[in-house]
Scaffold this motif. Structure first.
Motif, mmCIF file in Angstrom:
data_model
loop_
_atom_site.group_PDB
_atom_site.id
_atom_site.type_symbol
_atom_site.label_atom_id
_atom_site.label_comp_id
_atom_site.label_asym_id
_atom_site.label_seq_id
_atom_site.Cartn_x
_atom_site.Cartn_y
_atom_site.Cartn_z
ATOM 1 N N CYS A 96 0.857 -1.167 -0.069
ATOM 2 C CA CYS A 96 -0.007 -0.099 -0.024
ATOM 3 C C CYS A 96 0.948 1.396 0.006
ATOM 4 C CB CYS A 96 -0.985 0.129 1.230
ATOM 5 S SG CYS A 96 -0.127 0.216 2.843
ATOM 6 N N GLY A 97 0.223 2.185 -0.619
ATOM 7 C CA GLY A 97 1.220 3.497 -0.720
ATOM 8 C C GLY A 97 -0.027 4.834 -0.281
ATOM 9 N N SER A 98 0.833 5.772 0.134
ATOM 10 C CA SER A 98 -0.093 6.977 0.329
ATOM 11 C C SER A 98 0.690 8.018 -0.548
ATOM 12 C CB SER A 98 0.062 7.427 1.857
ATOM 13 O OG SER A 98 1.483 7.657 1.909
ATOM 14 N N THR A 99 -0.280 9.096 -1.138
ATOM 15 C CA THR A 99 0.067 10.283 -2.066
ATOM 16 C C THR A 99 -0.764 11.466 -1.561
ATOM 17 O OG1 THR A 99 0.407 10.969 -3.977
ATOM 18 C CG2 THR A 99 -1.414 9.491 -3.703
ATOM 19 N N SER A 100 -0.092 12.755 -1.433
ATOM 20 C CA SER A 100 -0.634 13.804 -1.250
ATOM 21 C C SER A 100 -0.957 14.565 -2.444
ATOM 22 C CB SER A 100 -0.133 14.708 -0.135
ATOM 23 O OG SER A 100 1.285 14.941 -0.481
ATOM 24 N N LYS A 101 -0.054 14.102 -3.553
ATOM 25 C CA LYS A 101 0.027 14.779 -4.840
ATOM 26 C C LYS A 101 -1.346 14.654 -5.627
ATOM 27 C CE LYS A 101 4.887 13.883 -5.474
ATOM 28 N NZ LYS A 101 5.047 12.643 -4.379
ATOM 29 N N TYR A 102 -1.685 15.906 -6.335
ATOM 30 C CA TYR A 102 -2.740 15.873 -7.301
ATOM 31 C C TYR A 102 -2.325 15.366 -8.650
ATOM 32 C CZ TYR A 102 -5.288 18.350 -3.708
ATOM 33 O OH TYR A 102 -5.752 18.702 -2.436
ATOM 34 N N MET A 103 -1.952 14.276 -8.701
ATOM 35 C CA MET A 103 -1.370 13.641 -9.795
ATOM 36 C C MET A 103 -2.181 11.944 -10.001
ATOM 37 S SD MET A 103 2.631 14.827 -9.773
ATOM 38 C CE MET A 103 2.798 13.934 -11.230
ATOM 39 N N SER A 104 -1.721 11.629 -11.015
ATOM 40 C CA SER A 104 -2.231 10.174 -11.333
ATOM 41 C C SER A 104 -2.126 9.210 -10.146
ATOM 42 C CB SER A 104 -1.772 9.526 -12.697
ATOM 43 O OG SER A 104 -2.519 8.331 -12.813
ATOM 44 N N VAL A 105 -3.163 8.547 -9.590
ATOM 45 C CA VAL A 105 -3.126 7.434 -8.525
ATOM 46 C C VAL A 105 -2.575 6.171 -9.173
ATOM 47 C CG1 VAL A 105 -4.631 8.862 -6.899
ATOM 48 C CG2 VAL A 105 -5.468 7.149 -8.586
#
Length: 124
Positions: A96-105
């Motif tokens: 699992c991963g987390s992202t706060s970027k407004y880019m492709s998940v």
């Protein structure tokens, strides 16, 4: 800093189900999109599913759509991957991963933090 810990993997037979969990540290879990990726030996990390920070939107790869369901409980700082009708080709280490970027998940490079992974093995 966010720490992610996966659990729930195991050895199952084709057609069985598993539910993976991803427990996150920190108080800002509800601000991150979460994703599940998998990596089989000798292959690149592959997108499986993702969910937006509020849980309002979900995304799936074609190979798991209709069989897997991603969800999250922001009160418990945990994301889940319910896997039904498992196939031998689902065998991999699931991260699992987390992202706060407004880019492709759907792109692994867009994720900020990763868990260590949990092994899923599906026998035929």
């Amino acid at each position: 800093q966010v720490q992610l810990v996966e659990s729930g993997g195991g050895l199952v037979q084709a057609g069985d189900s598993l539910r993976l969990s991803c427990a996150a540290s920190g108080r800002t879990f509800s601000t991150y999109a979460m994703g599940w990726f998998r990596q089989a030996p000798g292959k690149e990390r592959e997108f499986v599913a993702a969910i937006t920070s509020s849980g309002a939107y979900t995304f799936y790869s074609d190979s798991v759509k209709g069989r897997f369901t991603i969800s999250r409980d922001n009160a418990k700082n945990t994301a889940y991957l319910q896997m039904n009708s498992l196939k031998p080709e689902d065998t991999a280490v699931y991260h699992c991963g987390s992202t706060s970027k407004y880019m492709s998940v759907r792109t692994a490079a867009n994720y900020d933090y990763w868990g260590q992974g949990t092994q899923v093995t599906v026998s035929s």
